[in-house]
Design a protein around this motif. Structure first.
Motif, PDB file in Angstrom:
ATOM      1  N   UNK A  46      19.521  41.834 -43.379  1.00 39.46           N
ATOM      2  CA  UNK A  46      20.104  40.519 -43.635  1.00 39.46           C
ATOM      3  C   UNK A  46      19.092  39.438 -43.982  1.00 39.46           C
ATOM      4  N   UNK A  47      17.892  39.533 -43.461  1.00 37.28           N
ATOM      5  CA  UNK A  47      16.961  38.434 -43.633  1.00 37.28           C
ATOM      6  C   UNK A  47      15.669  38.820 -44.303  1.00 37.28           C
ATOM      7  N   UNK A  48      14.610  38.131 -43.907  1.00 35.50           N
ATOM      8  CA  UNK A  48      13.264  38.375 -44.410  1.00 35.50           C
ATOM      9  C   UNK A  48      12.310  38.465 -43.230  1.00 35.50           C
ATOM     10  N   UNK A  49      11.232  39.217 -43.409  1.00 34.49           N
ATOM     11  CA  UNK A  49      10.094  39.159 -42.513  1.00 34.49           C
ATOM     12  C   UNK A  49       8.968  38.436 -43.242  1.00 34.49           C
ATOM     13  N   UNK A  50       8.266  37.580 -42.532  1.00 34.33           N
ATOM     14  CA  UNK A  50       7.044  36.962 -43.044  1.00 34.33           C
ATOM     15  C   UNK A  50       5.906  37.490 -42.188  1.00 34.33           C
ATOM     16  N   UNK A  51       4.944  38.132 -42.833  1.00 30.16           N
ATOM     17  CA  UNK A  51       3.884  38.856 -42.138  1.00 30.16           C
ATOM     18  C   UNK A  51       2.549  38.160 -42.361  1.00 30.16           C
ATOM     19  N   UNK A  52       1.800  37.994 -41.275  1.00 28.56           N
ATOM     20  CA  UNK A  52       0.479  37.372 -41.324  1.00 28.56           C
ATOM     21  C   UNK A  52      -0.559  38.408 -40.892  1.00 28.56           C
ATOM     22  N   UNK A  53      -1.522  38.749 -41.757  1.00 22.30           N
ATOM     23  CA  UNK A  53      -2.569  39.703 -41.366  1.00 22.30           C
ATOM     24  C   UNK A  53      -3.585  39.046 -40.428  1.00 22.30           C
ATOM     25  N   UNK A  54      -3.899  39.738 -39.333  1.00 21.95           N
ATOM     26  CA  UNK A  54      -4.837  39.235 -38.334  1.00 21.95           C
ATOM     27  C   UNK A  54      -6.080  40.117 -38.280  1.00 21.95           C
ATOM     28  N   UNK A  55      -7.112  39.624 -37.610  1.00 25.10           N
ATOM     29  CA  UNK A  55      -8.363  40.381 -37.538  1.00 25.10           C
ATOM     30  C   UNK A  55      -8.418  41.315 -36.339  1.00 25.10           C
ATOM     31  N   UNK A  56      -7.372  41.341 -35.513  1.00 28.66           N
ATOM     32  CA  UNK A  56      -7.313  42.269 -34.395  1.00 28.66           C
ATOM     33  C   UNK A  56      -8.149  41.871 -33.192  1.00 28.66           C
TER      34      UNK A  56
END
Length: 312
Positions: A181-191
């Motif tokens: 139904x929607x969207x995911x917004x993904x942010x890459x991190x350095x862990x």
């Protein structure tokens, strides 16, 4: 024919797909005003093999939770965490801690595993946001934009507002249709940060955004408190929580796929959460929609300072 098996070449291995003509996605009413096409287990295996070059970078080294539908959409389903003993020994496993012991998750590191999971009628792959070598430190942060209904306009608006805020925090972001139904917004991190730090940060971002648009956005977890507002869900940013993997198929009529998109594709009037299916998702993959997203993730320290300044 449904009792036969087909041998599929997958990288250096061959994998048997049993009962390839078994219907997993029945045709008929697609639930959104259109007719859904029928797809079989063989179709799912072929899709997994063709999408593997684009999907595997998002799966390698990550514990998975598998959503299996042995009798297709019309039959019972179950979520599988532990890897069954009968799975081939060449499939990677990852033993991770849980509250009362450990779980041995399946890890998908190659095309053969993707095809094997199709043979197991695994329709949807839900991935951890961390990798097995640093399982308590995620390298992805996810915002799930969950609308109150199937109106995608509110999703577009929320995604643009979220991107503006993340840009202000100097964090790169990448949108993905969910196939639902929607969207995911993904942010890459350095862990470098643990799950608690990442979830707290995501919660504060969502809270700031909702406070600025209280009539359209909410962080209320209970549906009865949301009304017709879009829910900014950050609960996936916790240890042992999962999010649908890029290019995975969803258990819905017509076999829609969760597909990465470029930010300018939000302007496409034909865009919707189920825009792509296993019939054409690879075409979108070949456009490399996340080409502009940095390969190295960001630390949250500088972003946290900017966020605290904005929150006052």
């Amino acid at each position: 024919m449904s009792g036969s098996a087909r041998t599929v070449r997958a990288g250096r291995r061959t994998v048997e797909v049993h009962r390839p003509d078994k219907v997993l996605f029945p045709g008929g009413d697609g639930g959104d005003g259109g007719a859904a096409k029928e797809y079989t287990k063989g179709d799912l295996a072929d899709y997994h093999r063709s999408v593997a070059p684009f999907m595997l970078p998002h799966l390698r080294g990550r514990p998975l939770m598998l959503e299996r539908h042995p009798d297709g959409l019309d039959g019972p389903a179950f979520m599988q965490k532990n890897t069954p003993e009968n799975y081939p020994d060449w499939i990677t496993r990852a033993e991770v801690a849980k509250e009362d012991g450990t779980v041995t998750h399946t890890v998908c590191d190659d095309t053969a595993t993707l095809v094997y999971l199709a043979d197991q009628a695994c329709l949807t792959l839900h991935r951890w946001l961390s990798r097995t070598r640093h399982v308590e430190r995620p390298d992805r942060m996810v915002f799930d934009l969950d609308p109150a209904d199937d109106d995608f306009t509110s999703v577009r608006e929320a995604a643009r507002l979220l991107k503006e805020l993340l840009d202000e925090l100097k964090l790169p972001s990448a949108p993905m249709t969910t196939g639902s139904r929607g969207l995911h917004v993904i942010v890459p991190l350095d862990g470098r940060h643990d799950f608690d730090e990442v979830r707290d940060f995501a919660r504060d971002v969502a809270g700031l955004l909702a406070a600025g648009h209280p009539s359209r956005l909410t962080t209320a977890a209970r549906k009865k408190e949301r009304g017709d507002r879009l829910y900014l869900d950050v609960q996936r940013n916790g240890y042992a929580q999962t999010a649908v993997a890029p290019f995975t198929v969803r258990a819905r009529p017509g076999a829609p796929v969760a597909v990465p998109i470029a930010w300018d594709q939000l302007d496409d009037p034909d865009l919707g959460p189920r825009r792509w299916t296993i019939a054409d998702a690879v075409d979108q993959a070949r456009t490399d929609p996340w080409a502009g997203v940095p390969r190295r993730g960001r630390a949250l320290g500088p972003a946290r300072r900017r966020l605290d300044s904005l929150r006052g």
